[in-house]
Design an enzyme around this catalytic site. Structure first.
Site: not given
Length: 287
Positions: A154-156
Site C-alpha cells: 500500500l502506498d505511503i
C-alpha cells in the site's frame, strides 16, 4: 540388537493441480531431461504444489526435511512431476506456528523496508496496538515478528488493509506470479477545484477506459470493476497490483486521487478494524 527407533514421519505432497504445465514448458527452474521429460527445481515444484514458499522449501531441504522418491533431497535437485515428494512432520509443525496479521495501515507508513525516514508498517505490530475486539485465540509474542513480511503493498499515502505474514503459502496466494486475488478499494477523486459533483461531470467513455483499455509500463491492464459509490468516490476491484496503479490509472483519464483505502482482499474484509491497529487472521478465515 537392531535399532527399533521408528523412522521420521513424513507426509506425502498433494497431487498436482488439474492443469499442470505442458511438457515443453520453459522458464526459471524448468529444464528438459535427457529422457525428454520436463524437470523443475525442487523448491519451485514444492511451491507449485502449495506446500510452502520457495524460501521455506530451501530451508526445509537444508534441514533434511524433504524426501524425493524415498531419498533425502539435496539442495538444487531437479524433479519430474511424477516424482514423489514427502515432507517431514517437523516442517508441518513449523508451519502451524506461523501467523498472518491484518493491519489497518495509516498514512505515512511504508509497507516494506523503511525508506526516506518513514517507518515500516510492521513497527505497528505490538501488543499495545492489537485490536481489543480480536477474538482469535493467539497470544502475541515477539517471535511472531521474525520473517513477518507484507504480502502486497500500500502506498505511503494510502490507508487500509495490509496483510503481513510469516506463511509463504499465504504470500504466494496473494502475490504469486499466478495470483488472481481480487482487491477492493474506495477511491476519493477530484476533477478540478470548481467541480463539486465529479460523477456528473466525468464522461462515461472515460469511466469505460478505467474498466478496460488503459496501459501502464507498456502493458495493457487487466479488466477492472469500477463503479461510482457517491459523487466523489469510486469503487475499484483489481486482480493485479502494479506500483501506484489506481493513481496512475486515474491520472490518465484526468482524475486526481485525494484519498485511497483498501477495504478487502479476496474474502477477507477490513471491517471495523481501527486505523493503526491489527488483528490475527483467524484459522477459519480464507482469502
Amino acid at each position: 540388537m537392531t535399532d527399533s527407533k521408528p523412522p521420521p514421519a513424513f507426509r506425502r505432497a498433494p497431487p498436482p493441480g488439474n492443469k499442470p504445465p505442458p511438457l515443453n514448458a520453459t522458464g526459471p527452474g524448468v529444464r528438459v531431461a535427457a529422457s525428454g521429460a520436463t524437470t523443475t527445481r525442487l523448491n519451485k515444484r514444492m511451491a507449485e504444489l502449495g506446500l510452502c514458499s520457495r524460501r521455506e522449501a530451501d530451508d526445509w531441504i537444508d534441514k533434511g526435511w524433504v524426501k524425493v522418491n524415498g531419498e533425502i533431497a539435496p539442495m538444487g535437485l531437479q524433479v519430474k512431476h511424477s516424482d514423489r515428494i514427502e515432507i517431514d512432520k517437523k516442517a508441518q509443525g513449523h508451519q502451524a506456528t506461523q501467523v498472518t496479521i491484518l493491519l489497518n495501515k495509516p498514512m505515512g507508513y511504508v509497507s516494506g523496508q523503511a525508506e526516506d525516514g518513514h517507518q515500516p508498517a510492521v513497527t505497528l505490530v505490538t501488543a499495545q496496538n492489537r485490536w481489543p475486539d480480536d477474538n482469535a485465540r493467539f497470544f502475541f509474542h515477539p517471535s511472531q515478528l521474525r520473517g513477518l513480511a507484507p504480502a502486497g503493498r500500500l502506498d505511503i499515502d494510502s490507508i487500509g488493509l495490509l496483510v503481513l505474514t510469516q506463511d509463504g503459502r499465504v504470500a504466494r496466494q496473494l502475490i504469486g506470479e499466478d495470483s488472481v486475488m481480487d482487491k477492493e478499494y474506495l477511491v476519493r477523486v477530484s476533477l478540478g477545484e470548481t467541480v463539486t459533483n465529479v460523477q456528473a461531470a466525468f464522461p462515461a467513455e472515460q469511466l469505460a477506459r478505467l474498466r478496460y483499455g488503459l496501459s501502464l509500463d507498456g502493458q495493457l491492464l487487466k479488466p477492472a470493476q469500477v463503479e461510482w459509490q457517491n459523487p466523489e468516490q469510486l469503487r475499484f476491484v483489481l486482480t493485479e497490483g502494479k506500483k501506484r496503479q489506481i493513481r496512475r490509472m486515474c491520472e490518465q483519464v484526468g482524475l486526481k486521487v485525494v484519498g485511497l483505502k483498501r477495504v478487502r482482499i479476496g474474502r477477507v474484509v477490513l471491517g471495523h478494524l481501527p486505523v493503526g491497529q491489527w488483528r490475527y487472521l483467524a484459522p477459519h478465515e480464507r482469502f
